[in-house]
Write a protein that holds these residues in place. Sequence first.
Motif: not given
Length: 375
Positions: A172-174, A251-257, A283-287
Amino acid sequence: EDMPHISHSWGSELRYDYWDGEEWHIETVDEEGRYPSSIAVNSSDFPCIAYAHTYGLKYAHWDGNQWNIDIICGGLVDADRALIIDSDDRPHISFQNNECLEYAYFDGIDWNIEVVDSNGDVGRYAAIGLDSRGNPHISYYDDHPNYHLKYAWYGPDNDITLLSFTADASKPSAVNLRWSISADEGDDILGFNLYRRELKEGAIHKLRIRPKDVGEAPVRENYNSPLQRDNLPEWHKVNSTTITGTNPYSYTDTGVAENTQYEYKLEAVMGGDSGETLGTTTVETGEPASFGIVRLYPNPTSDIVNCVLRVPEPCEVDIAIYDISGREVSEERFSVENAGKTEVFLDISGFVDGVYTITAYLNNECESRRIVVAK
């Protein structure tokens, strides 16, 4: 399905004709669309039409239930325009506006308009195509005073080709981003930068035409689309140092909500301070796993339709069938026990010959496909 689709003017109206395998059907799309048009179909075999009204450019597309109309721009739009639909079902249009060649495209969020050529009376008799990168190529006529055939294209001067660019919100947060390129050995690529922006809800003015009952005129209404807006947020750089490695890259982006939709832009870092944008992805996180209709078969059919669905979790799916006028002729609820693909069977043995739209509903999501009944 190798069925013909035609758009044309009839008096002051824009009309759409199609052959269903048995007979021709004629629909009025817009009462203000008298000028010549350009038509294409998307991956769902739904028609999309670019055309002009008295002062401006319009775009109409069928979503399975109704015609939706965008007013793209104003101006003295000439009769010559060309439309093509890309692999993501997004429209690209070349057209003449005030004696200039212009290019309009929908990026999934908003319409974008660019002036391609303004040197003289240019833009007549235009034709448009897309290359493997999705970049436009346009042929057109340069009228008075030059009388030349011209060719315009958009794209980088080097040979970098983005083969893939994906974003996966496995947590959910990456967000995990992956991409691969094809480049000549001479290309001076030092690495990559990633940029991110959050896609929030907004709206622009659009025009929708609701389905009409037989014998009634189309009903127009203004509405706000949550998928479009006037102003997009600024891009923010994700990486603090240039991303390097071997092809394919990640690359992994960990600065997302959580539960947020993002758009990412990939930039190649070239020699010096130059950079080149290669592509974007969303992309949608937690989707959860997406919902939709995977396949309808056989099509055409005479008695039974097999409907393959994709569901994110155990659920109940409502399936409605509409005739060509938009009238609902059947509705049924199906219980699905497992996430993933499932198959249900629809009895259409009592239907008369014609074209029907099958729409599957799950909560606030829906997807439509067309079938032909021929006995």
